[in-house]
Design a protein around this motif. Sequence first.
Motif, mmCIF file in Angstrom:
data_model
loop_
_atom_site.group_PDB
_atom_site.id
_atom_site.type_symbol
_atom_site.label_atom_id
_atom_site.label_comp_id
_atom_site.label_asym_id
_atom_site.label_seq_id
_atom_site.Cartn_x
_atom_site.Cartn_y
_atom_site.Cartn_z
ATOM 1 N N ILE A 131 0.815 -1.214 0.000
ATOM 2 C CA ILE A 131 0.000 0.000 0.000
ATOM 3 C C ILE A 131 0.849 1.263 0.000
ATOM 4 C CG2 ILE A 131 -1.655 1.332 1.394
ATOM 5 C CD1 ILE A 131 -2.933 -1.294 2.225
ATOM 6 N N ILE A 132 1.991 1.236 0.704
ATOM 7 C CA ILE A 132 2.870 2.407 0.760
ATOM 8 C C ILE A 132 4.062 2.160 -0.156
ATOM 9 C CG2 ILE A 132 4.336 3.840 2.219
ATOM 10 C CD1 ILE A 132 2.508 3.310 4.533
ATOM 11 N N PRO A 133 4.101 2.810 -1.317
ATOM 12 C CA PRO A 133 5.158 2.520 -2.299
ATOM 13 C C PRO A 133 6.526 2.986 -1.818
ATOM 14 C CG PRO A 133 3.878 4.417 -2.985
ATOM 15 C CD PRO A 133 3.189 3.856 -1.776
ATOM 16 N N LYS A 134 7.552 2.168 -2.106
ATOM 17 C CA LYS A 134 8.926 2.556 -1.775
ATOM 18 C C LYS A 134 9.444 3.595 -2.775
ATOM 19 C CE LYS A 134 10.428 -1.624 0.659
ATOM 20 N NZ LYS A 134 9.117 -2.242 0.775
ATOM 21 N N THR A 135 9.032 3.457 -4.033
ATOM 22 C CA THR A 135 9.420 4.435 -5.055
ATOM 23 C C THR A 135 8.301 5.459 -5.197
ATOM 24 O OG1 THR A 135 10.658 2.742 -6.250
ATOM 25 C CG2 THR A 135 10.098 4.759 -7.447
ATOM 26 N N PRO A 136 8.570 6.725 -4.930
ATOM 27 C CA PRO A 136 7.497 7.727 -4.999
ATOM 28 C C PRO A 136 6.933 7.845 -6.407
ATOM 29 C CG PRO A 136 9.436 8.599 -3.867
ATOM 30 C CD PRO A 136 9.842 7.306 -4.495
ATOM 31 N N PRO A 137 5.630 8.045 -6.536
ATOM 32 C CA PRO A 137 5.040 8.345 -7.840
ATOM 33 C C PRO A 137 5.404 9.777 -8.224
ATOM 34 C CG PRO A 137 3.403 8.591 -6.115
ATOM 35 C CD PRO A 137 4.654 8.095 -5.432
ATOM 36 N N VAL A 138 4.994 10.204 -9.407
ATOM 37 C CA VAL A 138 5.286 11.587 -9.793
ATOM 38 C C VAL A 138 4.359 12.564 -9.077
ATOM 39 C CG1 VAL A 138 6.240 10.942 -12.035
ATOM 40 C CG2 VAL A 138 3.786 11.482 -11.840
ATOM 41 N N ALA A 139 3.209 12.062 -8.599
ATOM 42 C CA ALA A 139 2.273 12.889 -7.837
ATOM 43 C C ALA A 139 1.268 11.973 -7.156
ATOM 44 C CB ALA A 139 1.546 13.885 -8.741
ATOM 45 N N ARG B 59 3.365 15.131 2.700
ATOM 46 C CA ARG B 59 4.181 15.979 1.819
ATOM 47 C C ARG B 59 5.656 15.905 2.199
ATOM 48 N NH1 ARG B 59 -0.851 19.521 1.886
ATOM 49 N NH2 ARG B 59 -1.537 19.423 -0.300
ATOM 50 N N ASP B 60 5.925 15.840 3.493
ATOM 51 C CA ASP B 60 7.306 15.745 3.951
ATOM 52 C C ASP B 60 7.921 14.399 3.568
ATOM 53 O OD1 ASP B 60 9.572 16.778 5.654
ATOM 54 O OD2 ASP B 60 9.092 14.948 6.773
ATOM 55 N N HIS B 61 7.110 13.344 3.583
ATOM 56 C CA HIS B 61 7.618 11.993 3.294
ATOM 57 C C HIS B 61 7.893 11.802 1.807
ATOM 58 C CE1 HIS B 61 7.995 7.598 3.662
ATOM 59 N NE2 HIS B 61 7.238 7.531 2.573
ATOM 60 N N TYR B 62 6.960 12.194 0.950
ATOM 61 C CA TYR B 62 7.064 11.873 -0.473
ATOM 62 C C TYR B 62 7.838 12.899 -1.289
ATOM 63 C CZ TYR B 62 3.932 7.862 -0.145
ATOM 64 O OH TYR B 62 3.384 6.651 0.161
ATOM 65 N N LYS B 63 7.782 14.166 -0.894
ATOM 66 C CA LYS B 63 8.478 15.215 -1.659
ATOM 67 C C LYS B 63 8.020 15.273 -3.120
ATOM 68 C CE LYS B 63 11.469 16.309 1.732
ATOM 69 N NZ LYS B 63 11.107 15.378 2.794
ATOM 70 N N VAL B 64 6.752 14.976 -3.353
ATOM 71 C CA VAL B 64 6.155 15.119 -4.687
ATOM 72 C C VAL B 64 4.864 15.919 -4.515
ATOM 73 C CG1 VAL B 64 7.106 12.916 -5.500
ATOM 74 C CG2 VAL B 64 4.771 12.986 -4.563
ATOM 75 N N PRO B 65 4.308 16.454 -5.609
ATOM 76 C CA PRO B 65 3.050 17.193 -5.471
ATOM 77 C C PRO B 65 1.938 16.319 -4.892
ATOM 78 C CG PRO B 65 4.042 17.612 -7.611
ATOM 79 C CD PRO B 65 4.828 16.507 -6.999
ATOM 80 N N ILE B 66 1.227 16.842 -3.896
ATOM 81 C CA ILE B 66 0.074 16.171 -3.285
ATOM 82 C C ILE B 66 -1.144 17.044 -3.556
ATOM 83 C CG2 ILE B 66 -0.939 15.226 -1.187
ATOM 84 C CD1 ILE B 66 1.695 13.873 -1.882
#
Length: 450
Positions: free
Chosen positions: A198-206, A224-231
């Motif tokens: 459920i929680i991806p190791k590789t971040p998506p683009v958003a 937002r702090d964890h993924y560093k991608v647009p939410i």
Amino acid sequence: MANHGEKRWRLVLTASPLQGHMTPMLHLATFLHSKGFSITIAHSNLNPPDPSSHPGFTFVPLNDMSTVNTDFAGAGQFLKTLNDNCRPYFKEHLVDIMNAQKDAACEKETIVIIHDNLMSFAASVAGDLGLPAIILRTSSASTFPAMKIIPSLIQEGRFPVEDSMLQEIVQELHPLRYKDLPFINLPIQHALEVINMIIPKTPPVAILWNTLEFLEPSALAQIRDHYKVPIFTVGPLHKIIPAPSTSFYEEDTSCISWLDKQAPKSVIYVSLGSIAKVDDKVLTEMAWGLANSNQPFLWVVRPGSVKGFEWIEFLPEGLVHEMKLRGLIVKWAPQKEVLAHNAVGGFWSHCGWNSTLESMFEGVPMVCQPFELDQKINSRYLSCVWKMGLEIVVERKEIEGVIRRVLVGKEGEEMRQRGMEIKEKIRVAISHGGSSNNSLNEVVDFILSL
């Protein structure tokens, strides 16, 4: 809008075959299609969407999953089987599209994958093929911190816990108790397997999240702090984007005419969702509680939801007769229309996220009977943070009292007032210039930038 110069976009969306995941994905697809994007829905054959309701979409079946058990106890195995079976079909379809574009002299399309978090195979395939992948999260944002912390709780010996600790607050997740955590009843290894899916190791683009900024600010900040991608907070999708019914079951619309005859805010609406199965003893307690409350009720009992029985044939005949004097029992209901009805004063729910958002939007207080996963977290937030719900113990005297507290008590009045305040905030968020409305427009711009 999806034609930008010489570029065109095809969005390939895939949702798990669960009502709470498929519904928001189809709402999102409807919105994106209205902006000019070509839409493909890749789906398993378990609970497939109805193509006739979405004539502008292309539908691609991935595999026959009709024999898979969707019971909560087998969540890990269900997700693994679902992902393993669907992956090769999904990849084959995308490769076919890409090869056809190479061979054709026609205008090329930019392919973007949008998948829900249970369909992790889609991200893997996108990575293999060099395609951008966006996740649509259909649970509350507050589920994320709870799932993320479980591996460290396991390492510290704080998960799972002894029964005596279940009521204790997890300090890092206040106001959640240990009993509110997902997978508390699963073996440790099974819990970790599901969390990893459920929680991806590789971040998506958003990430698109079917929630609102004002509802879950702390959880969204952590995300937002964890993924560093647009939410992008795009909820509640069911109100922002009108779409045909996506119900897996036939809705009994006759209940609306029954509601028309009831007094304002007098009815408790009861529905425990599209998956949960209950014991006949539990349902019998529910029946007695409803009957003894002396309040009008609309009760959805899904066929096959009571273990070992077709419907409600196990209930004593005298009890069923008594219930019919003040209530209505149906097999499925048009829930959004029911919650919007002036006669409904409370919603007894399993607290799935779609149901929670639908009830919040109508300002309807909730009686909370969660089963698993994010439902327990939603229940806790409804009762302790959003102040729109009461937790319930499924025992007839308790049920009787809680229903009266919601429908005719001071607590019910206060929750309805709080509900109207939240309803107004949601209305502002989805209106022009509101946070959710802006987020959806930003999603379009983001996709066009890929």
